[in-house]
Design a protein around this motif. Structure first.
Motif, PDB file in Angstrom:
ATOM      1  N   PHE B  90     -11.195 -18.992   7.310  1.00 18.02           N
ATOM      2  CA  PHE B  90     -10.250 -18.880   6.192  1.00 18.02           C
ATOM      3  C   PHE B  90      -9.536 -20.204   5.937  1.00 18.02           C
ATOM      4  O   PHE B  90      -9.317 -20.597   4.796  1.00 18.02           O
ATOM      5  CB  PHE B  90      -9.219 -17.767   6.453  1.00 18.02           C
ATOM      6  N   HIS B  95     -10.037 -19.306   0.249  1.00 20.83           N
ATOM      7  CA  HIS B  95     -10.341 -17.890   0.108  1.00 20.83           C
ATOM      8  C   HIS B  95      -9.220 -17.174  -0.625  1.00 20.83           C
ATOM      9  O   HIS B  95      -8.275 -16.686  -0.026  1.00 20.83           O
ATOM     10  CB  HIS B  95     -10.617 -17.262   1.476  1.00 20.83           C
ATOM     11  N   VAL B  96      -9.346 -17.173  -1.947  1.00 19.14           N
ATOM     12  CA  VAL B  96      -8.316 -16.558  -2.779  1.00 19.14           C
ATOM     13  C   VAL B  96      -8.777 -15.124  -3.087  1.00 19.14           C
ATOM     14  O   VAL B  96      -9.205 -14.815  -4.204  1.00 19.14           O
ATOM     15  CB  VAL B  96      -8.095 -17.384  -4.067  1.00 19.14           C
ATOM     16  N   CYS B  97      -8.687 -14.279  -2.077  1.00 26.19           N
ATOM     17  CA  CYS B  97      -9.175 -12.898  -2.225  1.00 26.19           C
ATOM     18  C   CYS B  97      -8.631 -12.193  -3.480  1.00 26.19           C
ATOM     19  O   CYS B  97      -9.378 -11.449  -4.110  1.00 26.19           O
ATOM     20  CB  CYS B  97      -8.846 -12.079  -0.991  1.00 26.19           C
ATOM     21  N   CYS B 100     -11.043 -12.972  -6.187  1.00 27.69           N
ATOM     22  CA  CYS B 100     -12.461 -13.156  -5.854  1.00 27.69           C
ATOM     23  C   CYS B 100     -13.282 -11.925  -6.232  1.00 27.69           C
ATOM     24  O   CYS B 100     -12.926 -10.795  -5.914  1.00 27.69           O
ATOM     25  CB  CYS B 100     -12.601 -13.437  -4.366  1.00 27.69           C
ATOM     26  N   LYS B 102     -15.932 -10.934  -4.984  1.00 27.44           N
ATOM     27  CA  LYS B 102     -16.563 -10.273  -3.839  1.00 27.44           C
ATOM     28  C   LYS B 102     -15.569  -9.394  -3.077  1.00 27.44           C
ATOM     29  O   LYS B 102     -15.956  -8.632  -2.189  1.00 27.44           O
ATOM     30  CB  LYS B 102     -17.129 -11.345  -2.906  1.00 27.44           C
ATOM     31  N   SER B 103     -14.309  -9.499  -3.411  1.00 31.30           N
ATOM     32  CA  SER B 103     -13.280  -8.767  -2.681  1.00 31.30           C
ATOM     33  C   SER B 103     -13.616  -7.277  -2.614  1.00 31.30           C
ATOM     34  O   SER B 103     -14.014  -6.674  -3.597  1.00 31.30           O
ATOM     35  CB  SER B 103     -11.937  -8.972  -3.384  1.00 31.30           C
ATOM     36  N   CYS B 106     -16.856  -7.929   0.673  1.00 32.24           N
ATOM     37  CA  CYS B 106     -17.064  -9.201   1.368  1.00 32.24           C
ATOM     38  C   CYS B 106     -17.029  -8.965   2.873  1.00 32.24           C
ATOM     39  O   CYS B 106     -16.083  -8.387   3.400  1.00 32.24           O
ATOM     40  CB  CYS B 106     -15.963 -10.168   0.954  1.00 32.24           C
ATOM     41  N   LEU B 108     -16.734 -11.208   5.287  1.00 32.04           N
ATOM     42  CA  LEU B 108     -15.694 -12.001   5.961  1.00 32.04           C
ATOM     43  C   LEU B 108     -14.345 -11.294   5.871  1.00 32.04           C
ATOM     44  O   LEU B 108     -13.629 -11.154   6.866  1.00 32.04           O
ATOM     45  CB  LEU B 108     -15.606 -13.399   5.318  1.00 32.04           C
ATOM     46  N   GLN B 109     -14.012 -10.841   4.676  1.00 30.59           N
ATOM     47  CA  GLN B 109     -12.738 -10.162   4.461  1.00 30.59           C
ATOM     48  C   GLN B 109     -12.635  -8.889   5.304  1.00 30.59           C
ATOM     49  O   GLN B 109     -11.620  -8.636   5.965  1.00 30.59           O
ATOM     50  CB  GLN B 109     -12.637  -9.821   2.967  1.00 30.59           C
ATOM     51  N   ARG B 144     -15.915 -20.802  -1.078  1.00 26.35           N
ATOM     52  CA  ARG B 144     -15.935 -19.625  -0.203  1.00 26.35           C
ATOM     53  C   ARG B 144     -17.090 -19.653   0.775  1.00 26.35           C
ATOM     54  O   ARG B 144     -17.244 -18.723   1.570  1.00 26.35           O
ATOM     55  CB  ARG B 144     -16.045 -18.361  -1.054  1.00 26.35           C
ATOM     56  N   VAL B 199     -20.178 -13.652   1.723  1.00 29.57           N
ATOM     57  CA  VAL B 199     -18.908 -13.924   1.035  1.00 29.57           C
ATOM     58  C   VAL B 199     -19.186 -14.076  -0.460  1.00 29.57           C
ATOM     59  O   VAL B 199     -20.297 -13.824  -0.913  1.00 29.57           O
ATOM     60  CB  VAL B 199     -18.252 -15.205   1.609  1.00 29.57           C
ATOM     61  N   GLY B 200     -18.214 -14.517  -1.203  1.00 33.07           N
ATOM     62  CA  GLY B 200     -18.371 -14.644  -2.652  1.00 33.07           C
ATOM     63  C   GLY B 200     -18.793 -16.039  -3.061  1.00 33.07           C
ATOM     64  O   GLY B 200     -18.282 -16.578  -4.047  1.00 33.07           O
TER      65      GLY B 200
HETATM   66  S1  SF4 Z   1     -15.287 -14.676  -0.154  1.00 27.85           S
HETATM   67 FE1  SF4 Z   1     -14.363 -12.902   0.835  1.00 27.85          FE
HETATM   68  S2  SF4 Z   1     -12.714 -13.770   2.099  1.00 27.85           S
HETATM   69 FE2  SF4 Z   1     -13.338 -15.351   0.620  1.00 27.85          FE
HETATM   70  S3  SF4 Z   1     -11.987 -15.086  -1.140  1.00 27.85           S
HETATM   71 FE3  SF4 Z   1     -13.785 -13.829  -1.571  1.00 27.85          FE
HETATM   72  S4  SF4 Z   1     -13.252 -11.796  -0.787  1.00 27.85           S
HETATM   73 FE4  SF4 Z   1     -11.818 -13.230   0.120  1.00 27.85          FE
END
Ligand code: SF4
Ligand code: SF4
Lengths: 207, 233
Positions: B90, B95-97, B100, B102-103, B106, B108-109, B144, B199-200
């Protein structure tokens, strides 16, 4: 410049609190909240507690909050909830004031935890951001001399937006943009009943 | 052939060739994995799945157990390591969830929440990473990218040619998208590449936030629940 300085809100005269109110507050936990460089969304999550706020207020007094807009905490405070990151000199001063006056300080929300959306300017650089906003702005008044505002009453921006814990020690962290009302409740309820704050995974969100 | 190992003191039987992560799952113990994808060989790049095998810290996704092996996953120091490795990822990128695409889906999240990471224990670097918006369908958002190398090792066109490559070394390492090869991919292959990125960083243009909050992958079932029923991705 001290003679020009305007009175700050906490220095203005105010109606004394009645003895009955003072008595009712005695023994309650004191909580203060502040919004630094944030959008107030985290404070709105607190308001979103709706009817759950009422029983909580039997145990807790909110002394200073973003809703009263008092700038300073009078006396000591048990818990401070800090929304927003540190983006200017005034944020630093306010955060230090909270650290000095609060026994437990909680970083609330993405901005306080790592800078959040305002920290998008970090990878661009302050000069370029200010130039885009003020010097090369497409909405600048034609013919005006392009100027970046500078005045003693306007807090100077920091080079980067910082998480609160890079400026003072923070005791707990509550992620989310904003944290849900359930997450805020979990923190306040733990504090009100003297339990350690332990956020369950189901309430740990970064968005 | 079956072998017997202990996971945090609990004996379990697994097949020979099983990894530490397999043994943990068999014992009902959760060890988070991030770069590992159940349909592909282990990459071992992210190191999030730190566990102990006979007293040594290993990557659970790729270390194989042997008969009589002693595996530890729940110890506090291991949990701290996993949380810190996630925190490093992070702090290293942007990582601006909240914004994002992919939130909620994701890896990683989802894994970060399971490790109890509330904020990174390392100073956030806010790197200025260039994005590559040049492809017609794929948007490469390097902010990301965690350099897991899934896309590099696993995405191929019909001729078997790689689409993503790594350039640079150390902190300058970055993923490149080969625009010529990418143009030859079918829509399904593009969708698979987007899905493969944990991730995104690899996103499909023109789709955006197509799943509502509450219906996204990890809203429906957490990464822990999925791992414990053997869905490692
Ligand atoms: S890639 Fe995953 S951890 Fe990174 S900002 Fe997007 S949702 Fe958050
Ligand atoms: S783009 Fe995605 S899949 Fe490729 S290395 Fe980066 S994080 Fe991994």
């Amino acid at each position: 410049m001290s003679d020009d300085r305007r009175d700050l809100s906490h220095e203005l005269p105010r109606t004394p609190v009645s003895e009955a109110t003072v008595a009712a507050r005695r023994g309650k936990l004191t909580v203060a909240t502040i919004s630094l460089c944030g959008c107030w969304g985290c404070n709105l999550s607190t308001l979103d507690l709706d009817e759950r706020l009422l029983p909580l207020l039997d145990l807790v007094t909110i002394t200073r909050s973003s809703f009263t807009d008092l700038k300073r905490i009078a006396g000591r405070c048990d818990v401070g909830l800090v929304e927003g990151g540190v983006a200017n000199e005034e944020n630093i001063e306010t955060l230090r004031h909270f650290r000095e006056h609060c026994d437990v300080l909680v970083s609330v929300g993405a901005c306080a935890l790592w800078g959040g959306i305002p920290s998008l300017r970090n990878s661009i650089g302050l000069d370029e951001c200010l130039a885009t906003a003020y010097l090369d702005s497409p909405t600048a008044v034609p013919g005006d001399r392009p100027t970046i505002p500078l005045h003693p009453e306007i807090p100077r921006l920091t080079d980067r937006v910082r998480p609160c814990h890079e400026v003072v020690h923070m005791d707990y962290f509550l992620p989310g943009c904003p944290p849900s009302n359930d997450a805020v409740f979990a923190v306040l309820d733990a504090v009100a009943h003297g339990r350690p704050i332990d956020l369950p995974t189901s309430l740990t969100h970064y968005d | 052939m079956s072998i017997t190992v202990t996971v945090d003191g609990v004996p379990v039987t697994v097949e020979e060739g099983a990894t530490v992560a397999d043994a943990a799952t068999a014992a009902g113990a959760y060890v988070p994995t991030l770069c590992f994808h159940e349909d592909h060989p282990a990459l071992g790049t992210c190191r999030v799945c730190a566990a102990r095998l006979d007293g040594r810290v290993v990557a659970a996704c790729s270390a194989e157990v042997h008969d009589g092996a002693e595996v530890e996953v729940a110890a506090d120091d291991l949990a701290t390591m996993r949380r810190q490795v996630v925190g490093l990822l992070f702090a290293e990128g942007n990582h601006v969830c909240p914004s994002c695409e992919k939130s909620g889906r994701c890896d990683l999240q989802a894994v970060a929440a399971e490790t109890g990471m509330l904020t990174s224990e390392f100073p956030y670097r806010y790197p200025g990473r260039e994005t590559d918006p040049g492809d017609a369908r794929i948007w490469l958002a390097r902010d990301r990218c965690i350099l897991c190398q899934r896309c590099v090792d696993l995405v191929r066109d019909d001729e078997g040619r790689p689409v993503f490559t790594l350039t640079g070394r150390g902190p300058d390492t970055r993923v490149e998208l080969d625009h010529a090869t990418a143009a030859g991919l079918s829509d399904e292959q593009v969708a698979a590449a987007v899905d493969l990125c944990p991730v995104g960083a690899i996103l499909r243009k023109g789709v955006g936030y197509d799943e509502p909050i509450g219906a996204r992958r990890f809203d429906v079932a957490s990464v822990r629940e999925r791992a414990l029923r053997g869905e490692r991705r």
